[in-house]
Scaffold this active site. Sequence first.
Site, PDB file in Angstrom:
ATOM      1  N   LEU A 183      13.529   4.630  87.495  1.00  0.00           N
ATOM      2  CA  LEU A 183      12.965   5.800  86.836  1.00  0.00           C
ATOM      3  C   LEU A 183      14.038   6.640  86.162  1.00  0.00           C
ATOM      4  CD1 LEU A 183      10.470   6.960  89.616  1.00  0.00           C
ATOM      5  CD2 LEU A 183       9.866   6.000  87.392  1.00  0.00           C
ATOM      6  N   GLY A 184      15.248   6.590  86.702  1.00  0.00           N
ATOM      7  CA  GLY A 184      16.333   7.396  86.157  1.00  0.00           C
ATOM      8  C   GLY A 184      17.614   7.141  86.909  1.00  0.00           C
ATOM      9  N   GLY A 242      21.562   9.163  87.747  1.00  0.00           N
ATOM     10  CA  GLY A 242      22.403  10.344  87.607  1.00  0.00           C
ATOM     11  C   GLY A 242      23.636  10.234  88.468  1.00  0.00           C
ATOM     12  N   PHE A 260      24.103  11.109  91.417  1.00  0.00           N
ATOM     13  CA  PHE A 260      23.863  10.809  92.821  1.00  0.00           C
ATOM     14  C   PHE A 260      23.383   9.385  93.048  1.00  0.00           C
ATOM     15  CE2 PHE A 260      22.869  15.417  92.410  1.00  0.00           C
ATOM     16  CZ  PHE A 260      23.980  15.867  93.093  1.00  0.00           C
ATOM     17  N   GLY A 261      23.063   8.666  91.994  1.00  0.00           N
ATOM     18  CA  GLY A 261      22.590   7.302  92.137  1.00  0.00           C
ATOM     19  C   GLY A 261      21.351   7.047  91.303  1.00  0.00           C
ATOM     20  N   LYS A 262      20.706   5.917  91.537  1.00  0.00           N
ATOM     21  CA  LYS A 262      19.503   5.541  90.795  1.00  0.00           C
ATOM     22  C   LYS A 262      18.249   5.932  91.567  1.00  0.00           C
ATOM     23  CE  LYS A 262      21.316   1.586  88.178  1.00  0.00           C
ATOM     24  NZ  LYS A 262      21.183   0.136  87.886  1.00  0.00           N
ATOM     25  N   VAL A 263      17.173   6.147  90.816  1.00  0.00           N
ATOM     26  CA  VAL A 263      15.864   6.438  91.398  1.00  0.00           C
ATOM     27  C   VAL A 263      14.904   5.328  90.992  1.00  0.00           C
ATOM     28  CG1 VAL A 263      13.976   8.088  91.593  1.00  0.00           C
ATOM     29  CG2 VAL A 263      16.310   8.907  91.193  1.00  0.00           C
ATOM     30  N   LYS A 318      15.387   7.375  95.996  1.00  0.00           N
ATOM     31  CA  LYS A 318      16.707   7.685  95.451  1.00  0.00           C
ATOM     32  C   LYS A 318      17.761   6.987  96.303  1.00  0.00           C
ATOM     33  CE  LYS A 318      17.696  11.619  93.550  1.00  0.00           C
ATOM     34  NZ  LYS A 318      18.224  11.233  92.237  1.00  0.00           N
ATOM     35  N   ASP A 325      22.832  21.584  90.026  1.00  0.00           N
ATOM     36  CA  ASP A 325      22.562  20.749  88.852  1.00  0.00           C
ATOM     37  C   ASP A 325      21.173  21.063  88.307  1.00  0.00           C
ATOM     38  OD1 ASP A 325      23.138  18.918  86.884  1.00  0.00           O
ATOM     39  OD2 ASP A 325      22.667  17.156  88.094  1.00  0.00           O
TER      40      ASP A 325
END
EC number: 2.7.11.1
Length: 367
Positions: free
Chosen positions: A50-51, A53, A55-58, A72, A171
Amino acid sequence: MEGEKVICVKFLWMYQVVEDDRRIAFGQLKRFAWRELQLATDNFSEKNVLGQGGFGKVYKGALPDGTKIAVKRLTDYESPGGEAAFLREVELISVAVHRNLLRLIGFCTTQTERLLVYPFMQNLSVAYRLREFKPGEPILDWNARKRVAIGTARGLEYLHEHCNPKIIHRDVKAANVLLDEGFEPVVGDFGLAKLVDVQKTSVTTQVRGTMGHIAPEYLSTGKSSERTDVFGYGIMLLEVVTGQRAIDFSRLEEEDDVLLLDHVKKLQREGNLDAIVDRNLNNSFDRQEVEMMMQIALLCTQGSPEDRPSMSEVVRMLEGEGLAERWEEWQQVEVTRREDYERMQQRFDWGEDSIYNQDAIELSAGR
């Protein structure tokens, strides 16, 4: 409000250990097995991303009962003691319950993995609805954007003032504000910056955030506070009104400001409101409400953190209380700043071929 803090603290230590040690519940929080999440996301397939960033992938997923989830998968969890720190922070996040905060369903830990499980938000993020929507999909109308502004403010106010200990997001941006089935905004990723940093042994805190959204004092010192969130919220308001990104290098082609904040401030000084508002709204907005939202955004993004309002003050201003006085003070400061700049120009008598960049000097002055 003290009562809410006491409840938060008491609830923090309420947990239940189930016979099957794969599941631990902090209140209503569930501990998932790795295999469960592997199956739910089709082995973390790229097609379910889904996205992504800092912090990692979702990943989008579905549980056996049909419940849609977002998983996440965090990065940076290889240090000793990481699991204990992770669980401690998950407890803190789990007790932050508010209608405008993304609810944590559960978590998963292995020797090398840390995952958080949230409900899937079918309308994705505010950023998606502003800039990435597909042809034929509805855009965010002005009423929906107003709900995003007030809902996000209330969620951040809760984190700052009604949780013990307080949670600083670090953030805040349109991509981290999600929309449920009724387009109600919910703030996601809150607490993750602290959650990731809590395992660090270094005294220096790594700056977490997105360029264009980061408050200047956080960028220069690495020290965050509630007022760094206020700055990020102000930039998010600009995203909501303009539909644009916080940084856009395509504006260089028009010899314009790369930073959305500087671009908007220039247009605001010129009184060019029509050039500020997102064209996708097709002039379907309330001009007075746009002006109010722009004023709040500029108050929130002042260079000095002490000059920015608190999130509770932002909520009151959005509700129509106290904005006029704050805005008048801001304008007086801006007038003084402009006069000082103009005097400096006259004193040094800049020429066209000067090696100094006048705009850069103006931007570096106090705001």
